[in-house]
Design a protein around this motif. Structure first.
Motif, PDB file in Angstrom:
ATOM      1  N   ILE A   1      -8.965  77.996  46.661  1.00 10.66           N
ATOM      2  CA  ILE A   1      -8.077  78.176  47.810  1.00 10.66           C
ATOM      3  C   ILE A   1      -7.245  76.913  48.042  1.00 10.66           C
ATOM      4  N   LEU A   2      -7.892  75.753  47.937  1.00  6.13           N
ATOM      5  CA  LEU A   2      -7.172  74.496  48.148  1.00  6.13           C
ATOM      6  C   LEU A   2      -6.118  74.275  47.063  1.00  6.13           C
ATOM      7  N   ALA A   3      -6.444  74.611  45.830  1.00  5.69           N
ATOM      8  CA  ALA A   3      -5.471  74.456  44.739  1.00  5.69           C
ATOM      9  C   ALA A   3      -4.244  75.327  44.995  1.00  5.69           C
ATOM     10  N   ARG A   4      -4.466  76.548  45.447  1.00  7.99           N
ATOM     11  CA  ARG A   4      -3.339  77.427  45.771  1.00  7.99           C
ATOM     12  C   ARG A   4      -2.534  76.878  46.944  1.00  7.99           C
ATOM     13  N   THR A   5      -3.230  76.364  47.951  1.00  7.03           N
ATOM     14  CA  THR A   5      -2.540  75.813  49.124  1.00  7.03           C
ATOM     15  C   THR A   5      -1.703  74.598  48.749  1.00  7.03           C
ATOM     16  N   PHE A   6      -2.288  73.699  47.957  1.00  6.29           N
ATOM     17  CA  PHE A   6      -1.535  72.534  47.492  1.00  6.29           C
ATOM     18  C   PHE A   6      -0.291  72.970  46.728  1.00  6.29           C
ATOM     19  N   GLY A   7      -0.453  73.956  45.852  1.00 11.68           N
ATOM     20  CA  GLY A   7       0.670  74.418  45.040  1.00 11.68           C
ATOM     21  C   GLY A   7       1.771  75.047  45.867  1.00 11.68           C
ATOM     22  N   CYS A   8       1.398  75.878  46.847  1.00 15.39           N
ATOM     23  CA  CYS A   8       2.402  76.524  47.696  1.00 15.39           C
ATOM     24  C   CYS A   8       3.155  75.507  48.549  1.00 15.39           C
ATOM     25  N   ALA A   9       2.424  74.552  49.123  1.00 14.56           N
ATOM     26  CA  ALA A   9       3.061  73.524  49.940  1.00 14.56           C
ATOM     27  C   ALA A   9       4.000  72.672  49.093  1.00 14.56           C
ATOM     28  N   ARG A  10       3.562  72.342  47.890  1.00 14.37           N
ATOM     29  CA  ARG A  10       4.401  71.535  46.997  1.00 14.37           C
ATOM     30  C   ARG A  10       5.641  72.312  46.561  1.00 14.37           C
ATOM     31  N   PHE A  11       5.463  73.600  46.270  1.00 15.70           N
ATOM     32  CA  PHE A  11       6.602  74.429  45.853  1.00 15.70           C
ATOM     33  C   PHE A  11       7.628  74.531  46.971  1.00 15.70           C
ATOM     34  N   ALA A  12       7.168  74.772  48.199  1.00 14.96           N
ATOM     35  CA  ALA A  12       8.098  74.895  49.327  1.00 14.96           C
ATOM     36  C   ALA A  12       8.860  73.590  49.542  1.00 14.96           C
ATOM     37  N   TYR A  13       8.174  72.483  49.443  1.00 14.69           N
ATOM     38  CA  TYR A  13       8.818  71.177  49.620  1.00 14.69           C
ATOM     39  C   TYR A  13       9.887  70.953  48.551  1.00 14.69           C
ATOM     40  N   ASN A  14       9.527  71.159  47.293  1.00 15.04           N
ATOM     41  CA  ASN A  14      10.470  70.914  46.196  1.00 15.04           C
ATOM     42  C   ASN A  14      11.638  71.897  46.222  1.00 15.04           C
ATOM     43  N   HIS A  15      11.344  73.147  46.543  1.00  9.67           N
ATOM     44  CA  HIS A  15      12.404  74.171  46.565  1.00  9.67           C
ATOM     45  C   HIS A  15      13.440  73.858  47.645  1.00  9.67           C
ATOM     46  N   MET A  16      12.962  73.496  48.832  1.00 14.41           N
ATOM     47  CA  MET A  16      13.898  73.193  49.919  1.00 14.41           C
ATOM     48  C   MET A  16      14.601  71.855  49.704  1.00 14.41           C
ATOM     49  N   LEU A  17      13.939  70.931  49.045  1.00  9.42           N
ATOM     50  CA  LEU A  17      14.603  69.676  48.713  1.00  9.42           C
ATOM     51  C   LEU A  17      15.761  69.926  47.763  1.00  9.42           C
ATOM     52  N   ARG A  18      15.579  70.804  46.774  1.00  2.41           N
ATOM     53  CA  ARG A  18      16.660  71.146  45.852  1.00  2.41           C
ATOM     54  C   ARG A  18      17.809  71.822  46.591  1.00  2.41           C
TER      55      ARG A  18
ATOM     56  N   TRP B   1      24.356  69.404  50.036  1.00  3.72           N
ATOM     57  CA  TRP B   1      25.053  68.190  50.452  1.00  3.72           C
ATOM     58  C   TRP B   1      26.007  67.691  49.375  1.00  3.72           C
ATOM     59  N   PHE B   2      25.540  67.612  48.146  1.00  2.00           N
ATOM     60  CA  PHE B   2      26.361  67.022  47.093  1.00  2.00           C
ATOM     61  C   PHE B   2      27.441  67.973  46.567  1.00  2.00           C
ATOM     62  N   LYS B   3      27.228  69.273  46.702  1.00  2.00           N
ATOM     63  CA  LYS B   3      28.206  70.232  46.194  1.00  2.00           C
ATOM     64  C   LYS B   3      29.153  70.738  47.281  1.00  2.00           C
ATOM     65  N   GLU B   4      28.614  70.911  48.492  1.00  2.00           N
ATOM     66  CA  GLU B   4      29.427  71.497  49.557  1.00  2.00           C
ATOM     67  C   GLU B   4      29.599  70.575  50.765  1.00  2.00           C
ATOM     68  N   GLN B   5      29.004  69.379  50.700  1.00  2.00           N
ATOM     69  CA  GLN B   5      29.028  68.450  51.842  1.00  2.00           C
ATOM     70  C   GLN B   5      28.522  69.125  53.112  1.00  2.00           C
TER      71      GLN B   5
END
Length: 377
Positions: A20-37, A43-47
């Motif tokens: 369960i923790l491995a899945r939680t870590f993965g989901c939290a990391r995915f959401a962070y990286n996806h929204m960071l992208r 910002w860089f393409k459309e300001q």
């Protein structure tokens, strides 16, 4: 004084909890990286700036997509909190307190934050959302009575150890007034030199384990990528790094606590550590000493317990000034460890003399009520 304090404990999850923790870590990391992208591209393409509320709405839509519906398998709170952490990272960047946010890797430390709505705490046991049983925590210290937990952050370090950090409201009171006053000169051979004449040897935790670490890293470099043996070798390296960090932290906490308990006034020299690390002959030893962490601990412990911490400007000639008569010699090379004052004839140990001058300068600043330079190290 009312404060927020985090209590960190190690725990041992069951196999089901590890999944369960491995899945939680993965989901939290995915959401962070996806929204960071998304925020970076916008910002860089459309300001265009995208804030927390925009990413929260995008996350809701993301959970409805067939490709990412697996985000619903874990508690929604840690995933949502990852977006708040991303917003904080951008806030620090725009305030010039930190660099631009970077993507999180599954090979680095993993963490997930649960708010009070996602865990149950009865004063003795902690049970996280989506888990059937409470965590098997090693209670190495006692939580404050009637402590109100606000967040529980679960983490897994590179050495494979699990920790839970419990943030709660706490109160600290000033300690009884101490009679001691101390001046501190920081060094490498001796970690601190006190104005009392005491010299405390540097732990040199990294230096003592450097050859062993180099051997383990060479073995790791020879393993085939993706193999089980490489995973084992990488774990050995991580465990040695963890041992070095834990030993250093234990030394710093014990020393800082002792100095705060024994002294009412603590004067310490402010150093530009980043500039000093540009000297490649000393950079490794300076990093191993962890001066910045030591001063940070002195700062908050002095604030909590009613002590006075005074930072002395790094340009103050503490080493070149005679602590007996005040005469200042024009030059004092680092190789000179003992010297005789040409004015009064006093024989000085370079470091002890510096510590005494630092204490005298700190007391003078405190007595005159002048503005004190912040302790920036």
């Amino acid at each position: 004084m009312e404060i927020k304090r985090a209590y960190r404990f190690r725990f041992y999850p069951t196999p089901e909890q590890e999944v369960i923790l491995a899945r939680t870590f993965g989901c939290a990391r995915f959401a962070y990286n996806h929204m960071l992208r998304i925020r970076t591209d916008a910002w860089f393409k459309e300001q265009k700036r995208i804030g927390y509320h925009d990413t929260s709405a995008l996350l809701t839509e993301l959970k409805k997509q067939p490709e990412t519906i697996w985000l619903n398998e874990v508690s929604s709170v840690p995933v949502q909190q990852s977006l708040r952490h991303l917003q904080t990272a951008f806030g620090n960047f725009f305030a010039k307190r930190a660099k631009y946010p970077t993507f999180k890797s599954k090979h680095d430390k993993q963490a997930a934050e649960y708010t009070s709505s996602a865990f149950k705490w009865d004063g003795k046991t902690l049970k996280l959302a989506k888990m059937d049983a409470p965590l098997n925590i090693r209670w190495s210290r006692t939580l404050p009575k009637a402590a109100k937990l606000t967040t529980a952050t679960v983490s897994k370090d590179a050495a494979g150890r699990y920790f839970v950090s419990l943030l709660c409201d706490d109160s600290v009171s000033a300690k009884p007034v101490a009679s001691g006053q101390i001046g501190i000169d920081l060094g490498l051979t001796h970690f601190v030199i006190l104005s009392t004449g005491e010299k405390i040897t540097a732990p040199n935790t990294f230096r003592k384990n450097e050859s062993r670490l180099a051997k383990l890293q060479r073995r790791l470099a020879k393993k085939q990528k993706g193999s089980a043996n490489r995973i084992k070798a990488k774990l050995k390296v991580a465990r040695l790094h963890a041992k070095i960090a834990d030993t250093r932290k234990d030394f710093l906490h014990k020393l800082s606590t002792r100095l705060v308990n024994e002294n009412q006034v603590i004067a310490i020299e402010s150093l530009a550590v980043n500039n000093m690390q540009k000297n490649h002959c000393l950079a490794k030893s300076i990093s191993d000493a962890a001066w910045s962490e030591f001063v940070r601990q002195l700062e908050y412990k002095s604030l909590w317990y009613g002590r006075t911490l005074i930072g002395i400007d790094r340009w103050y000639p503490s080493s070149k000034r005679c602590s007996d008569c005040g005469h200042t010699v024009p030059k004092m090379p680092l190789k000179v460890r003992d010297w005789v004052c040409p004015e009064c004839g006093s024989i000085h140990d370079r470091d002890i003399n510096a510590a005494r001058n630092i204490l005298a300068a700190g007391l003078a600043v405190s007595a005159l009520g002048e503005s004190v330079n912040p302790v920036c190290i």
